[in-house]
Design an enzyme around this catalytic site. Structure first.
Site, PDB file in Angstrom:
ATOM      1  CB  SER B 148      42.594  10.588 136.767  1.00 56.08           C
ATOM      2  OG  SER B 148      41.281  10.780 136.293  1.00 56.08           O
ATOM      3  CG  ASP B 224      41.358  17.909 134.728  1.00 57.87           C
ATOM      4  OD1 ASP B 224      40.498  17.379 134.001  1.00 57.87           O
ATOM      5  OD2 ASP B 224      42.127  17.270 135.467  1.00 57.87           O
ATOM      6  CG  HIS B 257      42.717  14.687 133.443  1.00 58.23           C
ATOM      7  ND1 HIS B 257      42.474  14.927 134.777  1.00 58.23           N
ATOM      8  CD2 HIS B 257      42.477  13.345 133.265  1.00 58.23           C
ATOM      9  CE1 HIS B 257      42.118  13.799 135.367  1.00 58.23           C
ATOM     10  NE2 HIS B 257      42.119  12.822 134.481  1.00 58.23           N
TER      11      HIS B 257
END
Lengths: 279, 279
Positions: B148, B224, B257
């Site tokens: 991320s 996600d 995620h």
């Protein structure tokens, strides 16, 4: 049953669930990993019982079991270690080793614990039934493992139901709770002062009384701070030798009591279970 | 450097350390896994940069990297995501996406952040030097990955120093911070309103400006929740296609995620890194 979370992981689904338990009279939370599998297929189930202070979350986050379970086709179930809730009595002094997070996998007979602390019935009866109702679990192929207090639970449950659990193993288990301070406090608190009632919740005492399983696998860290006082694997080793109970006890130099230790040997234990769950 | 903890794991040592950083002007905490190795041997180093809100602890506990690092002979280093401490200014509104836990791997030029938020210098200069001084690390064989915001860090650092980092990969990275709200807030806050200063901290902009690495590996979950608004891997795909930059972008159905996603693909990324770190 309420789904708290489901996450795709290693090709399967890691879920966390909550239900109202009749055994404990409380809500109970547990986690289940279901590996990738064919539609309609049922899978063997590995029960993992956690140690003092833990919930389902510790092994779910740190246990490193999913890759092996996905490869071996194993459902992995992690119950909580005690009933919880504002109405559930804990340790009178707020200690970590009794009460909340410390159910010791017994059905308490002493007040005020008898109403809620029924983890034996919860783990061996209620949760398996729930599991089979909601997951592709084959209850003809169950095995059990655990860590520390949960290793105690796995050994005593496995020795009590040798036909039901096809494999029994543990990481750093409490093997003789009747003879160590954690166990004396817990068994005394839940079951009362009569030590005769403790024997069926003491792996060494069970083996001395004739309980048998095909074999046992135990890993124990040599740098575990609880080794000499609370875990005492030599007592199990002596009892197994005297009884002719097969035991593989592996002392692991440098390893402590943490999930760094457990996760290191988890995949090996799961492969050992899978070999015994074939059928 | 102060040792906060060391645990034996997968035959190696998982440690957590703290030191006074000259780059950030604060104490900084990081984790290092050193796999089993021969006395005197130096090992390649994989840098793992974490995402928003994380510290070193998230990947250390949930990343499931140790088995693969032990097998492949890789040191794995996880820095924190920002300076921390009572003297370090955070987000004015206390938001999670700027300030503490959200350093974005830049050297801030805007006040009041310029004194402490120097994660670029910390990760690319100070910590490697410290690592080589205290661990059997071969800085001629480094690679970098992240998740991320940390995927953004890995891509921008890897693209900036293509000779230093022999492999660059990411899990669900922010690929074009100049064009998404997380990135606009962070780059604006740390670097000021002049977008020309942002370009060297934007992987897509770097590739458009001519930066190249031999190849890039990215896994991205299709479930996600940040995919469409913040991550936008299609922008990287387009930039790589236009520039002739080799990219393997794997969209993973059902994955979110979380570290359940990261841990699923971690071993694969480490094998990919190890193949490029040989030599």
């Amino acid at each position: 049953m309420e789904t708290l979370s489901v996450n795709r992981a290693h090709g399967g689904e890691q879920g966390v669930y909550r239900h109202a338990s009749t055994a404990t009279g409380t809500d109970m939370t547990f986690s289940v990993f279901v590996p990738p599998h064919a539609e309609g297929e049922t899978l063997p189930v590995v029960w993992y019982l956690s140690g003092l202070t833990c919930t389902h979350a510790n092994v779910t986050e740190k246990g490193e079991y999913r890759a092996a379970c996905a490869e071996l086709g194993l459902i992995f179930v992690a119950p909580d270690t005690s009933p919880r809730g504002p109405e559930v009595p804990g340790d009178p002094d707020g200690a970590y080793d009794f009460g909340l997070g410390a159910g010791f996998y017994v059905d308490a007979t002493e007040e005020p614990f008898a109403a809620n602390y029924r983890m034996w019935t919860y783990v061996t009866e209620e949760l398996p039934t729930l599991l089979a109702a909601y997951f592709p679990a084959d209850l003809e192929r169950q095995s059990i493992m655990g860590h520390s207090m949960g290793g105690h639970g796995a050994l005593t449950i496995g020795l009590t139901f040798p036909k039901r659990y096809k494999a029994v193993s543990a990481f750093a288990p409490i093997v003789a709770p009747s003879r160590v301070s954690w166990g004396e406090k817990a068994l005394g608190g839940y079951l009362g002062p009569d030590r005769a009632a403790w024997a069926k919740h003491d792996a060494v005492a069970l083996i001395e009384a004739g309980a048998r399983v095909p074999d046992l696998l135990i890993d124990q860290g040599e740098a575990d701070v609880f080794l000499a006082k609370e875990l005492r694997p030599e007592l199990l080793e002596q009892a197994c030798a005297a009884a002719g109970q097969k035991l593989t006890l592996r002392m692991q130099p440098g390893y402590d009591h943490s999930y760094y230790f457990i996760s290191t040997f988890m995949a090996g234990h799961l492969a050992w279970h899978a070999a015994r769950l074939k059928g």
